[in-house]
Each structure stands twice: as structure tokens, then as C-alpha cells.
Design an enzyme around this catalytic site. Structure first.
Site, PDB file in Angstrom:
ATOM      1  N   TYR A   1     -10.572  -3.785   3.706  1.00  0.00           N
ATOM      2  CA  TYR A   1      -9.621  -3.400   4.743  1.00  0.00           C
ATOM      3  C   TYR A   1     -10.419  -3.200   6.027  1.00  0.00           C
ATOM      4  O   TYR A   1     -11.184  -2.250   6.133  1.00  0.00           O
ATOM      5  CB  TYR A   1      -8.937  -2.103   4.306  1.00  0.00           C
ATOM      6  CG  TYR A   1      -7.820  -1.561   5.183  1.00  0.00           C
ATOM      7  CD1 TYR A   1      -7.902  -1.540   6.572  1.00  0.00           C
ATOM      8  CD2 TYR A   1      -6.669  -1.021   4.601  1.00  0.00           C
ATOM      9  CE1 TYR A   1      -6.883  -1.027   7.354  1.00  0.00           C
ATOM     10  CE2 TYR A   1      -5.636  -0.499   5.375  1.00  0.00           C
ATOM     11  CZ  TYR A   1      -5.756  -0.499   6.747  1.00  0.00           C
ATOM     12  OH  TYR A   1      -4.754   0.029   7.515  1.00  0.00           O
TER      13      TYR A   1
ATOM     14  N   ASP B   1      -5.094   9.993   9.635  1.00  0.00           N
ATOM     15  CA  ASP B   1      -3.826   9.452  10.086  1.00  0.00           C
ATOM     16  C   ASP B   1      -3.376  10.063  11.407  1.00  0.00           C
ATOM     17  O   ASP B   1      -3.632  11.232  11.686  1.00  0.00           O
ATOM     18  CB  ASP B   1      -2.751   9.697   9.016  1.00  0.00           C
ATOM     19  CG  ASP B   1      -2.918   8.738   7.847  1.00  0.00           C
ATOM     20  OD1 ASP B   1      -2.741   7.529   8.071  1.00  0.00           O
ATOM     21  OD2 ASP B   1      -3.251   9.195   6.739  1.00  0.00           O
TER      22      ASP B   1
ATOM     23  N   GLU C   1       0.867  -1.180   0.000  1.00  0.00           N
ATOM     24  CA  GLU C   1       0.000   0.000   0.000  1.00  0.00           C
ATOM     25  C   GLU C   1       0.896   1.219   0.000  1.00  0.00           C
ATOM     26  O   GLU C   1       1.721   1.390   0.901  1.00  0.00           O
ATOM     27  CB  GLU C   1      -0.925   0.002   1.225  1.00  0.00           C
ATOM     28  CG  GLU C   1      -2.094  -0.960   1.044  1.00  0.00           C
ATOM     29  CD  GLU C   1      -3.114  -0.917   2.174  1.00  0.00           C
ATOM     30  OE1 GLU C   1      -4.135  -1.605   2.062  1.00  0.00           O
ATOM     31  OE2 GLU C   1      -2.891  -0.198   3.173  1.00  0.00           O
TER      32      GLU C   1
END
Lengths: 409, 272
Positions: free
Chosen positions: B181, B66, B55
């Protein structure tokens, strides 16, 4: 109050956003998956309570007795005469409790948070007005409050930082990126992702994912509903133009919304021109920006050819933001509203003018609206009128203005 | 729809893993971190150390999903002017030596929106990209993106969270291809501690909705956590623990050595 609420002309015909929160191609819900359930829960709660007479009654009561509404509509006769054109009326949101319009949606959202059983409130703030409003309503209900604020804004708005602390809030200076409002929003979103179950994100303007733009507009539209009734009362006719500053655009949406179907009323949202468009140091998303996806919605943003967000600049912390509410992007696209800008210099001039001609010290944010009104009024005739949203008072800006004028307080 | 049905690199990879009875190891790094020249050699070393899929993060100025470690990686790359177009060139360069290891780009929507979805999908496919994971677009509003991706044979990977409701799980799995995911915890990248039993329960639940491989990321940092997760998922995804090494080492060789050591540790633990 029910008389005001029954004036739902705009709501009846204008039906943006759609069910998914889109205003045309703008708006939407561009967020990480972890936030989707929280945003969905909020949307369902808002739609439910916004129809609930008990909720609306409590909201109206708080607006009347805690915020101090209705706020006056004041005819600035001396300044109007000086400018030599249209009559300028000021919607005095600066007279609200805590000194700005932000308290309107803070009261609405905190009542929602209470009904949703959320114990912890987070918020972002730029100038500090939304942070103060949030800390205020949290203090009143005894809820934990965390306010994220860019480190640069913490410095230039130190008085508001102290007010928030006095009110019991934890103020977290955000040291990332440009250290301004956009970074405070990022920090608040990260907090929300990490504490999504018990935390209510009390967002301060008409940006973010659906339902925020619609919800904040709804809570703020008390401004326009009152103003519409007040101007009919005082001037006997609708105004010819509305002028409000636009950072995210909450005070502008609040004023504009109830007038959207009054097609004769021109709408002007004034962006921060900073040091001028050609300098690149500004926050004029409509004059020098493009369509993009940012912080939860599709709207007009300042970004480069690679899609990286460009830091905005403005003398006023509250307008210093690279995005804008998606509904403004939509209103501009369909030609219903125009979005000129006022530079730092023009805003400061208007700040001094209103102070000396009317004895009213406006916030630097609102001074941008005043600056544009001072250009617009002389192009109109004395039997025409303009309502300017005086969205906040200038006390918080004393240090900024003094230091620009070379004075140390 | 009748597509030219060349099996995608991602599908082939999971097929191979299944036959070998192994689980996948998916490292994440941000393209252009710590510098634009570092990325392609780093990707090759990660493959040598046992990476099955990579990724590759598209640098963005405001990476809200993040945590601090990966946020700084984005900043390092953005400050050196690394753009989405550069990332595609890096993949093209990588493909000169490696035509097998799948690469999924991971990032935020705006750089892609600005490039244009059709242009992006076309250029990405040409460069040898296999899939896209855009973290800030829910699949129900993703048609503008999904149609060009499918047209150019790119997989669309979507995230599932611990709090994703069942009806959304089914919709997301329907829109997804390649793999899904599963974000193992409610938080930003690099946060918290894993509850393996809870992850297992959720992965099994998700598998009731899809035949796609379910990969798990967030909170996996060493051999032990990788091994534990690999028992319940089809692949483990590791990002922050690797990106941390890029920040910690002055020299790229040192960082690369630390990253390959970490991956080897995970690979060994997973394959035992």
C-alpha cells in the site's frame, strides 16, 4: 557539572533499552510508516549529540543558568517529625524556571531541534507544564510553537494556557475523545505525520516511540544525579527509598535512573488512584490495566477486553493518561520498582499538609508522591530517609483546589 | 517453506485483473459504521459497484493515522460497541454470499494484541479474512504478528510512504504479501492533493524492489483522481470519500446509493 555527568554508574551496567528501543517486551516503535523516517532521524541525532561535548556543554550551561540548576534537596524536617518515621527530603524541581521538571527535557530537546535544523515545534500537554516549558524554550530561540491540549485540560488549567499564549505559542484545544492528554498526543501525532519534514515533536514524557523514552530519561536524569550527590552530602548515605508520581513517568525516570544500580534504594512510582480503583475512575495502569500497544510503544495501558482505550480520571491533569512509560512497565516486571497509587483525596490531603507544615505548595501531580511518602515514612525508622520528587509547584492548581474546597477565586 | 499452496483470494484477484488488463478498485469502510447491521449489505453493494478488494477497518478508540472523517467513523463504531470479534463475524456473514472478493482488515495493533496474534490469525482465517494491514507496526518488529498470519495463510499488507528510504522499501516488500500500500502523501487519511507525477515516479521506484502489486491510497476522491492513479498503479484505494457519505446521510440507503454512485464513477473512469 562535568563532575555530575561523570557519575555514570547506572549507564555503565544497566543497558536498557536495546538497539530497537525495547525494554524487554515493552517499548519499541509502533508507529505509522510515515513517521518512521522522522523517528529514525531523531534517534540518530540524539545518539550523535548525546556524545558531543559541545552539545553537552551547552545543555549543562542552559540547565545551570536558564533553568537554575542544581535544584535544592530540602530536608522537610517538620513534616518528617509530624509523620514520625523516615526523614523526608524533597527534590525541589518546583523551583526550576517555569515551575516543574518539564523544562529539563524541553531544554535538551530544543537544542537537538536546533541542531537538526527544525523550524517548527509541536508538543502535547496535560497539566500545561510541558506546554509552558516548550513554549518557553521556543520563545527563547524564536521558533514557531504549536501546543495541543485537551479541551477539558484547557478549562481546568486556564492559567497555563494564558502563559503559553503570552510566550507566543499557539494553543490548540483538542475536542476529540476524552478531551485530555491522550487526545492531545493523538492530535500532535497527526500534526507530525502531516508536517514531518520541518517539524520537531517535543514530547513531554517517557512515552511514545523509541527514542523518546530513552531520550527524555536521559535529559531528565540530571534530577537523580544531583539528588544522589546531594543526599550523600547531607545525610552521608544513600536514601532508603525514592518516591515520584507517574503519569507518563518522566520525573520518576529522571529521579530513578541514576539509582537503578543502587539495589538498597527502593523505588516507588505513584500512580493516580482517582476516585479509587473500584470506581473505575482512575489512572492506575499497573493496578488495573494490562499489556498493550498504545501511542507508539508497548506498555501497560487501560483498555477493555476488545482493546479499546479506556478514559482515565485524575484530579491532576498531568497524571490523567491511560498509558505509562514502557521503562516503568519493565522496572515493575523485573521487580526493581513498585507502583502503588494515591487517590484524589489522599493527594489533596498531602497538598494541604505540605503547604501547612513546610510552606511549600506542591503541584497536584507531585502531591500523589507526597501522599504515598506520608504512608511509607511512618513504617520506617527516623534514621532512614526518603527522597520525594517535588516535580512541580502548585500555583497552576489554585483554581482546582479552591473549587474542590468550595471557594470561588 | 512448503505451504498448502492454494492461491490466495488476493493473488487470484490481481491475476484476474492482469489478464483483463484492468486496474483494481479497493474501497475502505470502517466496520460497524454507521451501525453494526449496515456493514455486510454495504460490502455487497460495493462489490456490485465494481470493488475488487475490500479494506475493512477495525474500529479503534484512538486512530492516530486517520484524519477527522475516518476518526469519526471509528468513534461511531466504537460507541456502538463494535469489537474486533464482531468484525470477524461480519466477514463470516459476508462470505456466505461472496466467496471471491478478498477482504483485508485494516486497523491498529492494540485490539489484535489484546486478542492475541495466534487467536486472531486463526479466527480471521476461519472467518474468511484474506489479509491484515496493521498501520502502526513496522515490519522489522512484526515477527510476533507475521508468523501466525503466515501460518494461517493470511497476507500481511504493509504501508510505504513518500519518505520511506530505499533500504526500508526493500525490507518492507520482503515482509509483505498480497500487495503493498503506497501512501501517496505525507499526512493522515483524507488529506491534501495528489501529485500524480510524483506518485508515478515513486510507484515505479517501488516496483524495482518487488513483484507484488503496488496499490495507491490517500487523496483519491473521484473519477478523475482514480483514473489518473490507475494509470500508474495496480489498484487505487479510496476511503475518506466513501466514509464521508456514511456521515452525510441520515438513512443508510441514501448513503449506500451515494457510495455505489461514487464507486461506479471511479470504476467507469478507470476502465475507459
Amino acid at each position: 557539572m562535568s563532575e555530575i555527568r561523570s557519575d555514570k554508574k547506572a549507564e555503565q551496567r544497566y543497558c536498557q533499552p536495546d538497539e530497537r528501543g525495547f525494554f524487554g517486551v515493552y517499548g519499541g516503535r509502533f508507529i505509522p510508516e510515515t513517521l518512521v523516517p522522522a523517528v529514525q532521524e531523531l534517534k540518530e541525532a540524539f545518539e550523535k549529540y548525546n556524545q558531543d561535548p559541545e552539545f553537552l556543554k551547552e545543555f549543562d550551561k542552559d540547565l545551570a543558568h536558564y533553568v537554575g540548576r542544581p535544584s535544592p534537596l530540602y530536608h522537610a524536617e517538620r513534616w518528617s517529625r509530624e509523620l514520625g518515621g523516615a526523614q523526608i527530603y524533597l527534590k525541589r524541581e518546583d523551583l526550576n524556571h517555569t515551575g516543574a521538571h518539564k523544562i529539563n527535557h524541553a531544554v535538551g530537546q530544543i537544542l537537538l531541534a536546533k541542531r537538526m535544523g527544525k523550524k517548527r515545534i509541536i508538543a502535547e500537554t496535560g497539566a500545561g507544564q510541558h506546554g509552558v516549558a516548550t513554549a518557553t524554550v521556543c520563545a527563547r530561540l524564536g521558533l514557531e510553537c504549536v501546543v495541543y491540549m485537551g479541551a477539558k485540560d484547557v478549562q481546568r488549567q486556564s492559567a497555563n494556557v494564558y502563559r503559553m499564549k503570552l510566550l507566543g505559542a499557539t494553543v490548540v484545544p483538542v475536542e476529540n475523545g476524552s478531551k485530555t492528554l491522550k487526545d492531545a498526543v493523538n492530535a500532535a501525532l497527526r500534526d507530525w505525520v502531516s508536517h514531518v519534514d520541518d517539524t520537531f515533536y517535543l514530547l513531554g514524557t517517557v512515552v511514545g516511540p523509541d527514542p523518546y523514552p530513552k531520550m527524555v530519561r536521559t535529559f531528565q536524569s540530571i534530577i537523580g544525579r544531583e539528588a544522589r550527590r546531594q543526599i550523600l552530602d547531607q545525610a552521608g548515605q544513600l536514601p532508603d527509598a525514592l518516591v515520584a508520581c507517574v503519569g507518563g513517568g518522566s520525573n520518576a525516570m529522571g529521579l530513578f535512573y541514576p539509582f537503578l544500580e543502587d539495589k538498597s534504594v527502593k523505588l516507588y512510582g505513584v500512580e493516580a488512584g482517582g476516585e479509587g480503583i473500584e470506581s473505575g475512575k482512575h489512572a492506575a495502569r499497573f493496578s488495573d490495566g494490562r499489556k498493550g500497544v498504545y501511542q507508539g510503544n508497548r506498555t501497560h495501558i487501560m483498555c477493555d477486553d476488545a482493546g479499546q482505550i479506556i478514559e482515565s480520571h485524575s484530579v491532576s491533569a498531568g497524571l490523567d493518561y491511560p498509558g505509562v512509560g514502557p521503562e516503568h512497565a519493565w522496572l515493575r516486571e523485573v521487580g526493581r520498582a513498585e507502583y502503588p497509587f494515591a487517590t484524589d483525596e489522599e493527594a489533596l490531603q498531602a497538598f494541604h499538609d505540605l503547604t501547612s507544615y513546610e510552606g511549600i505548595i506542591p503541584a497536584l501531580e507531585s502531591s500523589h508522591a507526597l501522599a504515598y511518602a506520608s504512608k511509607l515514612a511512618p513504617t520506617m525508622s527516623p534514621d532512614q530517609s526518603i527522597i520525594v520528587n517535588l516535580s512541580g509547584r502548585g500555583d497552576k492548581d489554585m483554581h482546582t483546589v479552591a473549587s474542590i474546597d468550595g471557594i470561588t477565586l | 517453506m512448503t505451504e498448502v499452496n492454494n492461491t490466495s483470494r488476493i493473488d487470484a484477484c490481481f491475476e484476474r485483473l492482469r489478464k483483463e488488463g484492468r486496474k483494481g478498485l479497493i474501497p475502505y469502510v470502517t466496520a460497524g459504521d454507521p451501525g453494526p447491521e449496515a456493514t455486510v449489505p454495504l460490502l455487497h453493494s460495493m462489490v456490485e459497484a465494481g470493488a475488487d478488494i475490500i479494506e475493512l477497518g477495525i474500529p479503534f478508540s484512538d486512530p492516530v493515522a486517520d484524519g477527522p472523517v475516518i476518526e469519526l467513523a471509528h468513534q461511531r463504531a466504537v460507541s456502538q460497541g463494535v469489537t474486533l470479534a464482531d468484525v470477524l463475524l461480519m466477514v463470516e456473514e459476508f462470505r456466505k454470499k461472496d466467496n471471491v472478493t478478498p477482504i483485508a482488515l485494516m486497523g491498529y495493533l492494540n485490539p489484535i494484541e489484546i486478542m492475541g496474534y495466534e487467536t486472531f490469525a486463526w479466527r480471521a482465517a476461519e472467518a474468511g479474512v484474506d489479509g491484515l494491514l496493521a498501520v502502526d507496526i513496522p515490519p522489522e518488529d512484526a515477527d510476533d504478528m507475521l508468523v501466525p498470519l503466515r501460518k494461517h495463510g493470511l497476507d500481511a499488507v504493509f504501508l510505504l510512504s513518500p519518505n520511506t528510504a530505499d533500504e526500508r522499501i526493500s525490507g518492507i516488500c520482503e515482509a509483505a504479501s498480497g500487495y503493498v500500500y503506497y501512501v501517496s502523501l505525507k499526512g493522515v487519511t483524507g488529506a491534501g492533493n495528489l501529485d500524480i507525477n510524483e506518485v508515478q515516479r515513486r510507484v515505479e521506484h517501488i516496483k524495482g524492489y518487488t513483484r507484488l502489486p503496488v496499490c495507491v491510497g490517500f487523496g483519491i476522491r473521484d473519477g478523475a483522481s482514480a483514473s489518473a492513479i490507475s494509470k500508474v498503479a495496480d489498484a487505487v484505494i479510496v476511503g475518506t470519500a466513501l466514509v464521508k457519505e456514511l456521515a452525510a446521510h441520515e438513512d443508510l440507503e441514501g448513503a449506500k446509493a451515494a457510495i455505489t454512485a461514487r464507486l461506479t464513477e471511479m470504476r467507469t473512469a478507470m476502465d475507459q
